[in-house]
Design an enzyme around this catalytic site. Structure first.
Site, PDB file in Angstrom:
ATOM      1  N   ALA A 255       0.839  -1.201   0.000  1.00  0.00           N
ATOM      2  CA  ALA A 255       0.000   0.000   0.000  1.00  0.00           C
ATOM      3  C   ALA A 255       0.873   1.250   0.000  1.00  0.00           C
ATOM      4  O   ALA A 255       0.578   2.232  -0.704  1.00  0.00           O
ATOM      5  CB  ALA A 255      -0.928  -0.008   1.207  1.00  0.00           C
TER       6      ALA A 255
ATOM      7  N   GLU B 215      23.866  10.497  27.543  1.00  0.00           N
ATOM      8  CA  GLU B 215      23.392   9.908  26.293  1.00  0.00           C
ATOM      9  C   GLU B 215      24.493   9.047  25.691  1.00  0.00           C
ATOM     10  O   GLU B 215      25.674   9.243  25.983  1.00  0.00           O
ATOM     11  CB  GLU B 215      22.984  11.003  25.303  1.00  0.00           C
ATOM     12  CG  GLU B 215      24.107  11.950  24.949  1.00  0.00           C
ATOM     13  CD  GLU B 215      23.640  13.232  24.270  1.00  0.00           C
ATOM     14  OE1 GLU B 215      22.448  13.560  24.395  1.00  0.00           O
ATOM     15  OE2 GLU B 215      24.481  13.900  23.640  1.00  0.00           O
TER      16      GLU B 215
ATOM     17  N   LYS C 198      27.317   7.745  23.225  1.00  0.00           N
ATOM     18  CA  LYS C 198      28.240   8.396  22.289  1.00  0.00           C
ATOM     19  C   LYS C 198      28.279   7.541  21.027  1.00  0.00           C
ATOM     20  O   LYS C 198      28.901   6.491  20.985  1.00  0.00           O
ATOM     21  CB  LYS C 198      29.637   8.519  22.888  1.00  0.00           C
ATOM     22  CG  LYS C 198      30.618   9.278  21.997  1.00  0.00           C
ATOM     23  CD  LYS C 198      31.978   9.399  22.669  1.00  0.00           C
ATOM     24  CE  LYS C 198      32.926  10.200  21.787  1.00  0.00           C
ATOM     25  NZ  LYS C 198      33.179   9.518  20.498  1.00  0.00           N
TER      26      LYS C 198
ATOM     27  N   GLU D 162      23.932  12.436  14.392  1.00  0.00           N
ATOM     28  CA  GLU D 162      24.954  11.445  14.050  1.00  0.00           C
ATOM     29  C   GLU D 162      24.401  10.513  12.981  1.00  0.00           C
ATOM     30  O   GLU D 162      23.349   9.890  13.158  1.00  0.00           O
ATOM     31  CB  GLU D 162      25.344  10.631  15.281  1.00  0.00           C
ATOM     32  CG  GLU D 162      26.622   9.842  15.121  1.00  0.00           C
ATOM     33  CD  GLU D 162      27.860  10.654  15.495  1.00  0.00           C
ATOM     34  OE1 GLU D 162      28.966  10.083  15.470  1.00  0.00           O
ATOM     35  OE2 GLU D 162      27.727  11.857  15.805  1.00  0.00           O
TER      36      GLU D 162
ATOM     37  N   CYS E 122      42.274 -24.376 -11.919  1.00  0.00           N
ATOM     38  CA  CYS E 122      42.994 -23.964 -10.714  1.00  0.00           C
ATOM     39  C   CYS E 122      42.421 -24.744  -9.533  1.00  0.00           C
ATOM     40  O   CYS E 122      41.229 -24.622  -9.228  1.00  0.00           O
ATOM     41  CB  CYS E 122      42.831 -22.467 -10.477  1.00  0.00           C
ATOM     42  SG  CYS E 122      43.545 -21.888  -8.920  1.00  0.00           S
TER      43      CYS E 122
END
Length: 691
Positions: free
Chosen positions: A58, A139, A141, A198, A451
């Site tokens: 939707a 808070e 970091k 950030e 190989c």
């Protein structure tokens, strides 16, 4: 963000739109504004709350309708949700001056330094006659890239990297593509606003994106921060739009004169205007509580879906911050209490080359064993010759080894060069002596399956869970079969005899018979599994399933043109051409033909494709014998939808072992039916879907 009132496109939106050609300009303009409002709300519910109220299908239809209206009636706008897909590529990033300095923050891992920081604050505030409370805002970091976001009249006008703190790169076009960054703000926001945030790449998204890059034959990013940095500085915004960046906002640089009293009040205001904020932010009464907060975040670090490397402690009262001021480098009212580094030193003892199944040569550093974040590490990938040159690493060097989050450890830098030998990248394959072919920074062996190294990796992949899942045919077994000369090409697997295998070291008649039974059982694989097993560059299990659904049979896939392959959902022009080139190769055609002659006959794609059409599933907890990715694939290849969060549009919540409480509570709230794994499997079987 509050739910818009009287907007028909919020819950159970009508999708039977009248034809665009029948709309007049005024009606189209009204519908454009209504759709933009609805899509912004749905973006908020999906990207910030992880709780969508409409289905993905939707949402896509609303988005496509808005795109058509904007194009038809020339109603494009820089703040429209449609502009997140990326604009025209830039020649270079311009440098812009910040609204306010983006200073660094003093930091330490020592608790005594944190207490000294508190003592300085107390003493300076007392000397200034301050008598208010001294509380701190704590808070996480974030380990990403700091950006300045500027809004004028509620609309995003500019985004810039931190740079040197005074000026940075203008990355507005790229930031516009990040869904968690609002293009327009909600509520009573200032007419001018500058915030600091950030930019980061979530850990789960980083792992998934690296997996996709490897499937496409591209170089993986070494860690989430580098991935975010490289993405944010792209000159082409459409590239940024395809990568899973996210953003937390955590500071106001200029509030347009609002004058908030506390940083917590700023935090709450920022969230009310529509920014994504981290919900771990907390206000504490003293420095000891801040120290305890850091320990809690350190303990819970592994459970977060983003990288953090410590906490930031800020004085909460803004008037107290103003009294303290800042040095030229950092504010006096903030301090970062960092986590112990997940970095160790070790010595490079050798650099060797690994040859993958596509022939790509990857240099690997062999190290003195060292423990990093609880894991003993003795090897580190160096990716390519360019990285060796950039690091300046050689045999005998002392290096720092870093393990950021849960990613693979990597060499970060050379600490002390005590070089015993200089590593020279060869011109020929170290395994088969075939010439190397260069593709940018990458080198490939041209020997193909001649190989032995490529042959080993090709057989391992063919037998792996991403291929035909042949039990007993792991790395050591493949090495034995190749070394004994029993397998010189992939089809040779089906020429093995019990007698030949039983003579190998560690094998007996019973184990040999078991292996041959597994090989016999693999001769009628589902088409998606066979396509994935072939090791087509860029084609993993998901893409293989998409191709199988589109074409149905192996012959149809092999006959498909590049244009037809490009038309398959999820396959772009580059990959479509590479798949067509793979099947056009005489060598690959011969391998497939030889496999067929030995009885390998892939089953056509299942026709139960729409059995679960219109049904949405969410999974929680671990399933027995089934990964989350495999469960999603079962649903999606049968026409259903698998999402990560429960909403009113969810039909079933499948509950495995150790389920999440949040999803179960959401299921109860929305009246969603819950299924055990047994119930889920019975439901699939009732629709004729094989597990």
């Amino acid at each position: 963000m509050e739910e818009p009132e009287d907007n028909p496109y919020i819950r159970d939106p009508p999708l039977d739109f009248e034809p665009v050609d029948e709309l007049d300009a005024a009606s189209a303009t009204r519908q454009v504004e209504t759709l933009r409002e609805a899509i912004r709300f749905h973006d908020y519910r999906y990207y910030q709350l992880a709780d969508p109220v409409i289905s993905d299908r939707a949402y896509d239809q609303l988005f496509e309708r808005l795109e058509r209206l904007e194009s038809k009636f020339d109603r494009s706008s820089a703040t429209s949700p449609t502009q997140r897909v990326g604009g025209e590529p830039l020649d270079e990033l311009e440098t812009v001056e910040h609204v306010a300095p983006m200073r660094s923050i003093e930091s330490s891992v020592e608790v005594d330094d944190i207490r000294d920081f508190d003592t300085r604050i107390q003493e300076r505030l007392a000397a200034a006659g301050y008598e208010g409370p001294v509380r701190y805002l704590c808070e996480p970091k974030f380990d990403g890239l700091s950006v300045e976001l500027v809004y004028e009249e509620g609309e995003l006008s500019r985004a810039a990297t931190r740079g040197d703190g005074q000026e940075g790169d203008d990355v507005t076009a790229n930031v516009r593509t990040i869904r968690s960054v609002p293009l327009t703000l909600d509520g009573d926001c200032p007419s001018f606003l500058a915030v600091r945030g950030e930019i980061f790449m979530p850990k789960d998204a980083f792992q998934e994106y690296n997996r996709e890059r490897l499937e496409r034959g591209e170089e993986p990013f070494s860690n989430p921060r580098n991935a975010a940095a490289g993405t944010l500085r792209q000159l082409d915004p459409s590239v940024t739009a395809e990568r899973p960046l996210d953003c937390f906002v955590f500071d106001i640089l200029d509030d347009g004169g609002r004058g908030f009293e506390t940083r917590m009040a700023e935090h709450e205001a920022v969230e009310s205007w529509g920014f994504q904020v981290d919900d771990h932010t907390a206000r504490v009464d003293d420095i000891e509580a801040a120290i305890a907060f850091r320990e809690e975040m350190l303990d819970g670090r592994a459970s977060l879906d983003y990288e953090i490397d410590g906490i930031v402690i800020k004085l909460d009262r803004k008037d107290a911050c103003a009294l303290l001021g800042a040095t030229a480098r950092a504010p006096r009212w903030a301090y970062a209490y960092k986590f112990p580094a997940r970095t160790e030193e070790t010595t490079v003892r050798d650099i060797v080359l690994q040859v993958g199944r596509t022939g790509r040569l990857t240099p690997v550093a062999l190290l003195d064993p060292v423990e990093v974040s609880g894991v003993e590490v003795s090897r580190a990938t160096l990716h390519n010759p360019q990285q060796i040159a950039e690091l300046g690493v050689g045999i005998g060097d002392r290096v720092t080894l870093k393990r950021a989050g849960d990613v693979i450890p990597y060499i970060e830098a050379v600490v002390d060069s005590e070089r015993e030998a200089h590593f020279e990248f060869p011109d020929r394959c170290p395994v088969c002596e075939s010439p190397l072919e260069r593709d940018g920074p990458l080198a490939y062996c041209t020997g193909g399956v001649a190989c032995p190294a490529q042959l080993r990796r090709a057989v391992e992949h063919y037998a792996s869970r991403s291929g035909l899942d042949i039990e007993g045919l792991g790395e050591s077994a493949v090495d034995q079969l190749v070394d004994a000369g029993l397998v010189e090409r992939l089809p040779d697997l089906y020429d093995l005899s019990v007698a030949d295998v039983a003579e190998l070291d560690g094998w007996g008649r019973t184990s040999a018979e078991n292996l041959l039974e597994e090989l016999e059982a693999s001769t009628e694989p589902p088409l998606p599994a066979f396509l994935s097993a072939l090791g087509i560059p860029g084609v993993g299990t998901t893409t293989a399933a998409d191709i199988a659904r589109e074409f149905g049979t192996l012959d149809a896939v092999m006959d498909a043109t590049a244009e037809e392959l490009r038309a398959v959902d999820g396959i772009g022009p580059t990959l479509g051409g590479e798949i067509a080139e793979f099947f056009d190769s005489d060598r690959n055609q011969q391998v497939i033909e030889q496999l067929r002659k030995r009885g390998v006959d892939p089953e056509p794609a299942e026709t139960a494709g729409d059995a679960l059409s219109g049904q949405t599933f969410v999974f929680t907890g671990s399933l027995d014998g089934l990964t989350r990715e495999e469960a999603h694939e079962l649903v999606e290849t049968s026409g259903g939808t698998a999402t990560g969060s429960v909403s009113g549009n969810t039909d079933y919540l499948v509950v495995g072992d150790s389920p999440g409480q949040r999803k179960r509570e959401a299921a109860n709230e929305h009246g969603v039916e819950t299924l055990s794994q047994s119930d889920f499997e019975s439901l699939l079987e009732s629709h004729g879907i094989e597990i």
